[in-house]
Write an enzyme that holds these catalytic residues in place. Structure first.
Site, PDB file in Angstrom:
ATOM      1  CG  ASP A 110      -0.222  -0.147   2.533  1.00 17.42           C
ATOM      2  OD1 ASP A 110       0.741  -0.942   2.597  1.00 17.42           O
ATOM      3  OD2 ASP A 110      -0.600   0.525   3.509  1.00 17.42           O
ATOM      4  CD  GLU A 176       2.990  -1.175   7.817  1.00 21.35           C
ATOM      5  OE1 GLU A 176       3.144  -1.254   9.054  1.00 21.35           O
ATOM      6  OE2 GLU A 176       3.134  -0.114   7.188  1.00 21.35           O
TER       7      GLU A 176
END
Ligand SMILES: [Zn+2]
Ligand SMILES: [Zn+2]
Length: 442
Positions: A110, A176
């Site tokens: 991400d 995350e």
């Protein structure tokens, strides 16, 4: 005759022992040469993937394009691929040609709500909605590199499948950096959805690129390596009034300002700084919409980083008491809420860390591998490492010409990866995996 038979048997055993002892190191050397050949061969692709992912960053739980790219690549390599784990996660398994244990390697995919300020041909121009606001999106933490490194490692494992003594499980993780409000995600949801089952790995490895390290360097810490993080929200209720007549209301901006300073005195005056470090930061302060209006409310949001559970409990309690008491003294009220999206500290398994350090030293050179202090950045690899022994290390990506301490840090809009650091990361990851599986890093 039995005498001769015994003699022949003894000769044959001796011969096989000699063969085994001379053969094993040669074979290990051959595999290492093959790893070197295949990692070198995949480097150009790795950089191309990293640039492509960098140009098309996606926020947590929205990594649709990235995970499709990953899944397609792994399927083409012959991995057994499971998609949509924890929304957009990919879990892939490759069984090697030789018997051996199961290990897991993890990369996060991400990006962050940051508008890129780096002058690159593949700089991100992507914009997206984040908590009701339109924001720029950027791989400002280097997860683009992590994804590309693990994709490249996947290719090396597939090429050397016949020599792979065991099974590798690759975990490409979403979110995350956290999830949009009211969503679950990240490592915890992946574990909940079975990422560590069928097969269950006996260890897990991960890495992070860091601005504070120069290209070519690798750093690690045995034991607690990264802090836990907790997020708080403080809503200060006052009573709105005309900016020219503050006495006719209760000013939540002045109260909230005092709270910001009051919270810092918990850190500086109330915790034993010789025990463990801790950090408290208010990162959001929202109030008002006109210069001459005192609003009804002010909103604060911040993060707490701790390494010690008792210290964590103490500070969390004092944040609440301090905010409420200050608000009361100003005639207002404060509501303090700790959200559940915090992360536990990341603990590297000590024997596993000690076992793998020689591999890092062989790959990067002993003078380039450093054991460093724990860091106050949080990382949800901690949840994987809570389930099975884990080892998470850091790889330097700051240009050699630059003082690493002055390089734009991870999360900065100026965060820049010197791609010359990525081959070291790839070699570290692949060799850690092979050495563990081979059992020759003990
Ligand atoms: Zn980050
Ligand atoms: Zn990160």
């Amino acid at each position: 005759m039995p005498k001769l038979e015994r003699y022949l048997r003894a000769v044959s055993v001796a011969f096989s022992v000699i063969c085994a002892t001379t053969h094993t190191p040669v074979s290990a050397q051959t595999v290492r040469e093959a790893i070197e050949r295949e990692t070198t061969a995949v480097e150009v692709k790795m950089i191309a993937w990293r640039r492509d992912i960098h140009e098309h960053p996606e926020l947590g739980n929205r990594e649709f394009r990235t995970s499709a790219l990953v899944a397609e690549h792994l399927k083409a390599l012959g991995y057994d691929v499971r998609e949509k784990v924890a929304h957009t996660g990919v879990v892939a398994v490759l069984k090697g040609g030789k018997p051996g244990p199961v290990i897991a390697l993890r990369a996060d995919m991400d990006a962050l709500p940051v508008t890129e300020l780096v002058d690159l041909p593949f700089a991100s121009k992507v914009r997206a909605m984040w908590r009701g606001q339109e924001v720029g999106v950027m791989h400002a933490c280097g997860h683009d590199a992590h994804t590309a490194i693990l994709m490249a490692a996947a290719e090396v494992f597939a090429k050397l499948r016949n020599d792979l003594p065991g099974t590798v499980k690759l975990i490409f993780q979403p979110a995350e950096e956290g999830v949009p409000p009211d969503e679950e995600g990240g490592a915890r949801l992946m574990i909940k959805e079975g990422a560590l089952e069928n097969p269950r790995p006996e260890v897990i490895f991960g890495l992070h690129v860091v601005s504070i390290g120069r290209v070519g360097t690798v750093a690690y810490r045995a034991g607690t390596a990264q802090s836990g993080s907790d997020t708080f929200h403080i809503s200060v209720k006052g009573r709105g009034t005309h900016g020219a007549r503050p006495w006719a209301g209760v000013d939540p901006i002045v109260i909230a300002s005092q709270i910001v300073l009051g919270l810092q005195t918990i850190e500086s005056r109330q915790v034993d700084v010789t025990n463990e470090p801790s950090v408290l930061t208010v990162g959001i302060f929202n109030a008002g919409n006109r210069s001459n209006i005192i609003p009804d409310t002010a909103e604060l949001e911040g993060t707490l980083r701790t390494f010690d559970p008792q210290m964590r409990d103490f500070i969390m309690r004092r944040v609440k008491e301090t905010a409420q008491a200050i608000a009361l003294s100003g005639g207002g009220e404060a509501e303090v809420e700790w959200t559940s999206d915090g992360y536990i500290p990341l603990v590297n398994n000590v024997p596993l860390t000690r076992r793998m350090v020689p591999t890092l030293q062989r790959v990067a050179g002993s003078d380039k591998v450093l054991e460093v202090k724990a860091v106050t950045a949080a990382e949800d690899f901690s949840y994987f490492a809570q389930e099975v022994p884990g080892f998470f290390f850091w790889v330097g990506i700051s240009a050699p010409t630059m003082l690493a301490s002055l390089a734009a840090p991870n999360h900065s809009p100026r965060f820049r990866i010197d791609e010359a650091g990525l081959p070291t990361a790839l070699r570290a990851m692949v060799n850690v995996a092979f050495d563990y599986l081979n059992g020759d890093a003990k």
